[in-house]
Structures are given as C-alpha cells and as structure tokens.
Design a protein around this motif. Structure first.
Motif, PDB file in Angstrom:
ATOM      1  N   LYS A   1       0.850  -1.189   0.000  1.00 41.89           N
ATOM      2  CA  LYS A   1       0.000   0.000   0.000  1.00 41.89           C
ATOM      3  C   LYS A   1       0.887   1.241   0.000  1.00 41.89           C
ATOM      4  CE  LYS A   1      -3.751  -2.213   2.600  1.00 41.89           C
ATOM      5  NZ  LYS A   1      -4.584  -2.163   3.835  1.00 41.89           N
ATOM      6  N   LYS A   2       0.478   2.269  -0.705  1.00 42.18           N
ATOM      7  CA  LYS A   2       1.254   3.508  -0.731  1.00 42.18           C
ATOM      8  C   LYS A   2       1.336   4.123   0.664  1.00 42.18           C
ATOM      9  CE  LYS A   2       1.018   5.229  -5.464  1.00 42.18           C
ATOM     10  NZ  LYS A   2       0.602   4.004  -6.111  1.00 42.18           N
ATOM     11  N   GLU A   3       2.526   4.625   0.986  1.00 43.38           N
ATOM     12  CA  GLU A   3       2.748   5.268   2.275  1.00 43.38           C
ATOM     13  C   GLU A   3       3.332   6.661   2.041  1.00 43.38           C
ATOM     14  OE1 GLU A   3       5.176   2.847   4.790  1.00 43.38           O
ATOM     15  OE2 GLU A   3       3.963   1.049   4.500  1.00 43.38           O
ATOM     16  N   LYS A   4       3.295   7.500   3.082  1.00 43.49           N
ATOM     17  CA  LYS A   4       3.894   8.824   2.982  1.00 43.49           C
ATOM     18  C   LYS A   4       5.399   8.676   2.820  1.00 43.49           C
ATOM     19  CE  LYS A   4       0.385  11.323   5.622  1.00 43.49           C
ATOM     20  NZ  LYS A   4       0.121  12.162   6.835  1.00 43.49           N
ATOM     21  N   LEU A   5       5.916   9.285   1.768  1.00 46.14           N
ATOM     22  CA  LEU A   5       7.325   9.104   1.422  1.00 46.14           C
ATOM     23  C   LEU A   5       8.259   9.649   2.497  1.00 46.14           C
ATOM     24  CD1 LEU A   5       9.427   8.124  -0.533  1.00 46.14           C
ATOM     25  CD2 LEU A   5       9.087  10.204  -1.895  1.00 46.14           C
ATOM     26  N   ASP A   6       7.949  10.796   3.061  1.00 48.08           N
ATOM     27  CA  ASP A   6       8.842  11.356   4.074  1.00 48.08           C
ATOM     28  C   ASP A   6       8.902  10.459   5.307  1.00 48.08           C
ATOM     29  OD1 ASP A   6       6.243  11.885   4.842  1.00 48.08           O
ATOM     30  OD2 ASP A   6       6.600  13.980   5.381  1.00 48.08           O
ATOM     31  N   GLU A   7       7.771   9.844   5.672  1.00 52.27           N
ATOM     32  CA  GLU A   7       7.755   8.949   6.827  1.00 52.27           C
ATOM     33  C   GLU A   7       8.536   7.667   6.533  1.00 52.27           C
ATOM     34  OE1 GLU A   7       3.739   8.280   8.017  1.00 52.27           O
ATOM     35  OE2 GLU A   7       3.397  10.383   8.627  1.00 52.27           O
ATOM     36  N   MET A   8       8.422   7.184   5.302  1.00 53.80           N
ATOM     37  CA  MET A   8       9.177   5.994   4.904  1.00 53.80           C
ATOM     38  C   MET A   8      10.673   6.248   5.035  1.00 53.80           C
ATOM     39  SD  MET A   8       7.025   4.865   1.508  1.00 53.80           S
ATOM     40  CE  MET A   8       8.080   3.498   1.049  1.00 53.80           C
ATOM     41  N   ILE A   9      11.112   7.396   4.557  1.00 53.70           N
ATOM     42  CA  ILE A   9      12.534   7.716   4.593  1.00 53.70           C
ATOM     43  C   ILE A   9      13.032   7.829   6.029  1.00 53.70           C
ATOM     44  CG2 ILE A   9      14.243   9.502   4.042  1.00 53.70           C
ATOM     45  CD1 ILE A   9      12.619  10.057   1.476  1.00 53.70           C
ATOM     46  N   ILE A  10      12.286   8.533   6.873  1.00 52.09           N
ATOM     47  CA  ILE A  10      12.683   8.691   8.271  1.00 52.09           C
ATOM     48  C   ILE A  10      12.775   7.337   8.979  1.00 52.09           C
ATOM     49  CG2 ILE A  10      11.850   9.485  10.532  1.00 52.09           C
ATOM     50  CD1 ILE A  10      13.216  11.677   9.031  1.00 52.09           C
ATOM     51  N   MET A  11      11.810   6.457   8.689  1.00 53.03           N
ATOM     52  CA  MET A  11      11.760   5.161   9.361  1.00 53.03           C
ATOM     53  C   MET A  11      12.809   4.185   8.835  1.00 53.03           C
ATOM     54  SD  MET A  11       9.489   5.294  11.722  1.00 53.03           S
ATOM     55  CE  MET A  11       9.330   3.550  12.097  1.00 53.03           C
ATOM     56  N   GLN A  12      13.149   4.286   7.558  1.00 51.54           N
ATOM     57  CA  GLN A  12      13.988   3.266   6.942  1.00 51.54           C
ATOM     58  C   GLN A  12      15.459   3.649   6.793  1.00 51.54           C
ATOM     59  OE1 GLN A  12      12.739   0.297   6.526  1.00 51.54           O
ATOM     60  NE2 GLN A  12      10.718   1.027   7.144  1.00 51.54           N
ATOM     61  N   VAL A  13      15.773   4.930   6.778  1.00 52.47           N
ATOM     62  CA  VAL A  13      17.173   5.363   6.637  1.00 52.47           C
ATOM     63  C   VAL A  13      17.737   5.636   8.026  1.00 52.47           C
ATOM     64  CG1 VAL A  13      18.718   7.096   5.652  1.00 52.47           C
ATOM     65  CG2 VAL A  13      16.692   6.340   4.363  1.00 52.47           C
ATOM     66  N   GLU A  14      18.734   4.858   8.430  1.00 55.21           N
ATOM     67  CA  GLU A  14      19.231   4.911   9.799  1.00 55.21           C
ATOM     68  C   GLU A  14      19.898   6.238  10.146  1.00 55.21           C
ATOM     69  OE1 GLU A  14      21.692   1.569  10.536  1.00 55.21           O
ATOM     70  OE2 GLU A  14      20.072   0.104  10.333  1.00 55.21           O
ATOM     71  N   ASP A  15      20.614   6.814   9.199  1.00 53.31           N
ATOM     72  CA  ASP A  15      21.311   8.070   9.440  1.00 53.31           C
ATOM     73  C   ASP A  15      20.308   9.225   9.331  1.00 53.31           C
ATOM     74  OD1 ASP A  15      22.823  10.478   9.102  1.00 53.31           O
ATOM     75  OD2 ASP A  15      24.579   9.285   8.562  1.00 53.31           O
ATOM     76  N   PHE A  16      19.985   9.842  10.463  1.00 56.17           N
ATOM     77  CA  PHE A  16      18.944  10.876  10.495  1.00 56.17           C
ATOM     78  C   PHE A  16      19.301  12.066   9.613  1.00 56.17           C
ATOM     79  CE2 PHE A  16      16.950  14.686  12.372  1.00 56.17           C
ATOM     80  CZ  PHE A  16      15.621  14.312  12.285  1.00 56.17           C
ATOM     81  N   ASN A  17      20.554  12.492   9.635  1.00 52.77           N
ATOM     82  CA  ASN A  17      20.972  13.635   8.820  1.00 52.77           C
ATOM     83  C   ASN A  17      20.818  13.347   7.327  1.00 52.77           C
ATOM     84  OD1 ASN A  17      21.678  15.251  11.051  1.00 52.77           O
ATOM     85  ND2 ASN A  17      23.706  14.323  11.170  1.00 52.77           N
ATOM     86  N   VAL A  18      21.168  12.118   6.938  1.00 49.51           N
ATOM     87  CA  VAL A  18      20.998  11.721   5.534  1.00 49.51           C
ATOM     88  C   VAL A  18      19.522  11.701   5.176  1.00 49.51           C
ATOM     89  CG1 VAL A  18      21.266   9.820   3.894  1.00 49.51           C
ATOM     90  CG2 VAL A  18      23.158  10.430   5.409  1.00 49.51           C
TER      91      VAL A  18
END
Length: 259
Positions: free
Chosen positions: A191-208
């Motif tokens: 199911k489509k999810e909010k892209l910004d939330e996906m990135i925050i949740m899945q990319v370990e480096d917060f700054n990246v």
C-alpha cells in the motif's frame, strides 16, 4: 563484535542455488495478506509455511532478513580464503571450521547474522554444510571508510522488483563492483505510504534522511510511494543512478553524503 552463521555447499547451477534460497513466493503471499483478524475462511488465512524457501524450511526460519544475509554463488569451487573475503570474517576461526569438515567442493555461500537463530536449528540444513558461527571483523578498506547514500523511490505500477533479493540480482546484472557496496536497504509496502515517513523510518542516518526529504520536496516527487531503495556505497566508487532506476522501475532521487 557481530557474528554470522555460515553454510557452504555445492550446486550444479546458479539457478539451483537461487531456487534453494528464493523466498519471493512467500513474501508475495504476505504482501497480499491483509493482516486482519481471521474469520476462519481460506481467503484470509495466513500464508502457508510451505511457501517458504527450502533453506528456511531446513533451518527452521520463518523467513530471513535480506539486509543481514550474504548469498553467493561462485560457479567454480572456492577455498576458505574466498569465503573469508566475502563475509569479512576472522580468518583463523573460519579456517579451523573449514578444516574440521574436510570440504572437497564448495561453490556457494550463505552467511546470516541472526542472534535469534540457534546453532541447533542452523545445523539442521541438509542441502548445505553448516560450518558454525564466526565473528566478523570491522572492514579495513584501503579506500577509506567514507560512504555515500543513493536513493530511489518507486510506485507499484512501475516497479519490476519487490524484495532486496530481486534488487541484488538486478544490480549484479549491471556489473557494479561488489566491493563498492556497503549495504542494500530496500523497503516495499503493498500500500502507498507517505514518502517522508518511509525515509525517516527506513534510513538509519537521520541527517541523511533529512537531506533526502529536502531533495524529494525540491524535485516535487509524489508525496506517497510503495518502495524506497537506499544503496550505501564506498565514496570513491561511481554509481549510475539512472541506469539502476531504469532496471528497477524506480525514480532516481540523488546522492547523499554521510557525515
């Protein structure tokens, strides 16, 4: 120091090896499954364990996390030194395990970092030989430890892949130097999810992750998606983002430096 379970074996072909570890049918079944409380009907029953790959069945895994497994088919028979290089393991430790089993022919490797998998279960593999658990060394690359992230996003309508394993296969076809890749982190949702939330949740480096979100906004990319791919690579190597995007059916967002 992290440790890995290590199995080795000999397979007549790469297709035979891939079939042994292929969990795509099981993952697809779970992607369709709606996770709603069962009503007792077959239409909403959890996917059958029989769909698991043969490797998972043998060592009593539900499934494996593709971010923590190393799957290698070499074609020709290899020695312990080749295996050590692939998993960055303690050379002496692996050498002792290798000699203990008196292996004649090895052309395939499975190495899995999973603290919950017991050695008793790992030893039950029939098709491969379980060497044991070995400690991993921290990589000491002469090229330096600096890494960069490459990001792609995708929607189900265009995606040609649905798992990290499928991503690895496609990247392998593009002849990217395996020494360049630190990690392949692929996340897919049916199911489509909010892209910004996906990135925050899945990319370990917060700054990246923050830099990625700013770039997505700048490019005016759709705010929802089904998948993201975060490819982490040693900095000196060059990656053709557009070529990978075309192969995977994903939109290339850009390159991001890790602090």
């Amino acid at each position: 120091m992290p440790s890995m379970h290590v199995w080795v074996g000999y397979f007549e072909s790469e297709e035979e090896f891939e079939k042994f570890v292929d969990q795509e049918k099981y993952l697809e079944a779970w992607a369709i499954y709606d996770n709603e409380p069962p009503t007792g009907g077959e239409e909403d029953a959890e996917p059958s364990p029989a769909l698991r790959c043969e490797f998972c069945k043998e060592v009593e895994l539900d499934t494996y996390d593709e971010d923590y497994i190393e799957l290698q088919y070499y074609g020709k028979s290899v020695d312990a030194d080749r295996i050590v290089d692939a998993i960055v393991a303690d050379r002496e430790e692996l050498g002792r395990l290798w000699n203990r089993h008196r292996l004649d022919r090895v052309n395939a490797l499975i190495a899995y970092e999973d603290k919950d998998l017991s050695t008793e279960s790992a030893s039950k593999s029939i098709r491969t030989t379980y060497l044991g658990k070995v400690n991993r060394n921290t990589p000491n690359h002469e090229i330096g430890g600096a890494v960069v992230h490459y990001l792609w996003v995708g929607e189900s309508e265009t995606l040609s892949i649905h798992s990290s394993e499928a991503v690895r296969k496609e990247i392998k076809k593009l002849n990217i130097d395996e020494d360049a890749i630190v990690n392949i982190h692929f996340y897919y949702s049916n199911k489509k999810e909010k892209l910004d939330e996906m990135i925050i949740m899945q990319v370990e480096d917060f700054n990246v992750a923050e830099s990625m979100i700013l770039k997505v906004d700048e490019l005016q990319v759709s705010p929802t998606a089904n998948a993201i791919l975060d490819l982490i690579v040693y900095e000196p190597f060059k990656i053709d983002g557009s070529a990978i995007g075309s192969a995977l059916g994903m939109a290339y967002i850009g390159k991001f430096d890790a602090e």
